[in-house]
Design a protein around this motif. Structure first.
Motif, PDB file in Angstrom:
ATOM      1  N   ASP A  97      -9.757 -11.010   9.158  1.00 49.29           N
ATOM      2  CA  ASP A  97     -10.792 -10.358   8.350  1.00 49.29           C
ATOM      3  C   ASP A  97     -11.272  -9.074   9.010  1.00 49.29           C
ATOM      4  OD1 ASP A  97     -10.609 -12.385   6.477  1.00 49.29           O
ATOM      5  OD2 ASP A  97     -12.320 -13.505   7.277  1.00 49.29           O
ATOM      6  N   TYR A  98     -11.430  -9.099  10.320  1.00 48.68           N
ATOM      7  CA  TYR A  98     -11.861  -7.899  11.045  1.00 48.68           C
ATOM      8  C   TYR A  98     -10.843  -6.778  10.858  1.00 48.68           C
ATOM      9  CZ  TYR A  98     -13.685  -4.906  14.734  1.00 48.68           C
ATOM     10  OH  TYR A  98     -14.213  -3.843  15.435  1.00 48.68           O
ATOM     11  N   PHE A  99      -9.564  -7.098  10.998  1.00 49.09           N
ATOM     12  CA  PHE A  99      -8.520  -6.089  10.823  1.00 49.09           C
ATOM     13  C   PHE A  99      -8.556  -5.531   9.397  1.00 49.09           C
ATOM     14  CE2 PHE A  99      -4.355  -4.365   9.980  1.00 49.09           C
ATOM     15  CZ  PHE A  99      -4.011  -3.716  11.171  1.00 49.09           C
ATOM     16  N   MET A 100      -8.648  -6.420   8.435  1.00 48.39           N
ATOM     17  CA  MET A 100      -8.662  -5.981   7.028  1.00 48.39           C
ATOM     18  C   MET A 100      -9.901  -5.129   6.733  1.00 48.39           C
ATOM     19  SD  MET A 100      -5.866  -7.071   5.593  1.00 48.39           S
ATOM     20  CE  MET A 100      -6.186  -7.090   3.820  1.00 48.39           C
ATOM     21  N   GLU A 120      -7.848   0.152   5.328  1.00 41.08           N
ATOM     22  CA  GLU A 120      -8.044   1.280   4.410  1.00 41.08           C
ATOM     23  C   GLU A 120      -7.441   2.569   4.947  1.00 41.08           C
ATOM     24  OE1 GLU A 120      -9.013   1.310   1.163  1.00 41.08           O
ATOM     25  OE2 GLU A 120      -8.853  -0.856   1.505  1.00 41.08           O
ATOM     26  N   ALA A 121      -7.341   2.720   6.251  1.00 38.99           N
ATOM     27  CA  ALA A 121      -6.731   3.925   6.828  1.00 38.99           C
ATOM     28  C   ALA A 121      -5.263   4.058   6.429  1.00 38.99           C
ATOM     29  CB  ALA A 121      -6.878   3.913   8.343  1.00 38.99           C
ATOM     30  N   TYR A 122      -4.607   2.954   6.098  1.00 44.61           N
ATOM     31  CA  TYR A 122      -3.213   3.013   5.662  1.00 44.61           C
ATOM     32  C   TYR A 122      -3.065   3.709   4.311  1.00 44.61           C
ATOM     33  CZ  TYR A 122      -1.810  -0.125   9.436  1.00 44.61           C
ATOM     34  OH  TYR A 122      -1.550  -0.679  10.670  1.00 44.61           O
ATOM     35  N   ARG A 123      -4.141   3.861   3.578  1.00 48.24           N
ATOM     36  CA  ARG A 123      -4.104   4.539   2.282  1.00 48.24           C
ATOM     37  C   ARG A 123      -4.217   6.060   2.415  1.00 48.24           C
ATOM     38  NH1 ARG A 123      -4.457   0.376  -1.249  1.00 48.24           N
ATOM     39  NH2 ARG A 123      -5.615  -1.452  -0.567  1.00 48.24           N
ATOM     40  N   ILE A 135       0.838  -1.205   0.000  1.00 44.28           N
ATOM     41  CA  ILE A 135       0.000   0.000   0.000  1.00 44.28           C
ATOM     42  C   ILE A 135       0.873   1.255   0.000  1.00 44.28           C
ATOM     43  CG2 ILE A 135      -1.601   1.372   1.419  1.00 44.28           C
ATOM     44  CD1 ILE A 135      -2.879  -1.314   2.284  1.00 44.28           C
ATOM     45  N   ASP A 136       1.885   1.278   0.867  1.00 45.22           N
ATOM     46  CA  ASP A 136       2.782   2.433   0.943  1.00 45.22           C
ATOM     47  C   ASP A 136       3.471   2.689  -0.395  1.00 45.22           C
ATOM     48  OD1 ASP A 136       2.192   2.914   3.611  1.00 45.22           O
ATOM     49  OD2 ASP A 136       3.985   1.880   4.370  1.00 45.22           O
ATOM     50  N   GLU A 137       3.945   1.630  -1.025  1.00 47.67           N
ATOM     51  CA  GLU A 137       4.652   1.780  -2.297  1.00 47.67           C
ATOM     52  C   GLU A 137       3.703   2.215  -3.425  1.00 47.67           C
ATOM     53  OE1 GLU A 137       7.954   1.601  -2.994  1.00 47.67           O
ATOM     54  OE2 GLU A 137       8.502   1.145  -0.914  1.00 47.67           O
ATOM     55  N   VAL A 138       2.517   1.644  -3.466  1.00 49.27           N
ATOM     56  CA  VAL A 138       1.538   2.014  -4.492  1.00 49.27           C
ATOM     57  C   VAL A 138       1.113   3.478  -4.316  1.00 49.27           C
ATOM     58  CG1 VAL A 138      -0.821   1.571  -5.310  1.00 49.27           C
ATOM     59  CG2 VAL A 138       0.775  -0.333  -4.970  1.00 49.27           C
ATOM     60  N   ASP A 149      -3.049  14.477   6.343  1.00 57.34           N
ATOM     61  CA  ASP A 149      -4.195  15.399   6.401  1.00 57.34           C
ATOM     62  C   ASP A 149      -5.510  14.631   6.441  1.00 57.34           C
ATOM     63  OD1 ASP A 149      -2.586  17.653   6.448  1.00 57.34           O
ATOM     64  OD2 ASP A 149      -2.651  17.924   4.262  1.00 57.34           O
ATOM     65  N   GLU A 150      -5.577  13.565   5.663  1.00 56.06           N
ATOM     66  CA  GLU A 150      -6.810  12.761   5.655  1.00 56.06           C
ATOM     67  C   GLU A 150      -6.999  12.019   6.982  1.00 56.06           C
ATOM     68  OE1 GLU A 150      -7.184  11.663   0.927  1.00 56.06           O
ATOM     69  OE2 GLU A 150      -5.696  10.617   2.152  1.00 56.06           O
ATOM     70  N   LEU A 151      -5.898  11.596   7.610  1.00 57.91           N
ATOM     71  CA  LEU A 151      -5.989  10.955   8.918  1.00 57.91           C
ATOM     72  C   LEU A 151      -6.486  11.938   9.976  1.00 57.91           C
ATOM     73  CD1 LEU A 151      -2.705   8.838   9.050  1.00 57.91           C
ATOM     74  CD2 LEU A 151      -5.051   7.934   9.053  1.00 57.91           C
ATOM     75  N   ASP A 152      -6.092  13.210   9.842  1.00 55.87           N
ATOM     76  CA  ASP A 152      -6.486  14.235  10.821  1.00 55.87           C
ATOM     77  C   ASP A 152      -7.929  14.668  10.679  1.00 55.87           C
ATOM     78  OD1 ASP A 152      -4.128  14.306  12.217  1.00 55.87           O
ATOM     79  OD2 ASP A 152      -3.310  16.000  11.128  1.00 55.87           O
TER      80      ASP A 152
END
Length: 192
Positions: free
Chosen positions: A172-175, A180-183, A142-145, A187-190
């Protein structure tokens, strides 16, 4: 003079993803910390939401130490490590030899304790470390993409499929709830 912890300190020099162009380097020390955090989350999720009684702290510590052998072996890329059963078995023997060599750099009483952490068996705790390890590989993709590194496009899809094939409710619960927050950007996290 005992050298075990000095060897572990060298984890910061062993880079991962050697076969792929990476926009950001990742060493096994950083990776181990991330795997420990995710393994802790998975075990906690499993206990809280799915009625398990896993030893969260034991899983977390095993995750933190899961790459120790690589200070002596280096990081062998997954496609090579699992290319065929002979290579997989030979590499497993090399990992065991490396761990025993590292444990020899501790007083015997400590070596016995650290052996319980480093020489993990194929039990439920080991599975949770493996789940976390795979999720962290997915997070790397995800980080690289996000950085437009096309080298990781296919790996992202492949690893996601492998994770979903675990059919583990905590995974599955984690996924479903956290990945998706890793994407998101900072600013979007805040923004809530």
């Amino acid at each position: 003079m005992y050298k075990f912890f000095a060897y572990l300190n060298r984890m910061k020099y062993i880079n991962r993803w050697g076969l792929m162009h990476s926009a950001m380097t990742e060493n096994i020390m950083e990776h181990s910390q991330q795997v420990a955090v995710v393994a802790h989350a998975l075990a906690t999720i499993s206990n809280v939401y799915f009625g398990d009684s896993l030893d969260v702290n034991s899983i977390t510590v095993k995750a933190l130490f899961h790459e120790t052998s690589e200070v002596l072996t280096g990081d062998l890329p997954t496609p090579i490590k699992y290319f065929n059963p002979e290579i997989r078995d030979a590499y497993k023997k090399l990992e065991n030899y490396s761990n025993e060599r590292l444990l020899a750099h501790l007083p015997s009483e400590l070596s016995a304790e650290y052996s319980k952490i480093i020489n993990t068996k194929d039990d439920i705790e080991h599975k949770f470390v493996k789940y976390a390890d795979k999720i962290c590989a997915y997070i790397k993709c995800i980080d690289e993409v996000k950085m437009s590194n096309t080298e990781f496009y296919k790996a992202e899809k492949t690893i996601c499929s492998e994770i979903r094939a675990y059919n583990n409710p905590a995974v599955d619960y984690f996924m479903d709830n956290f990945i998706e927050a890793y994407r998101l950007s900072l600013d979007e996290l805040d923004n809530d």
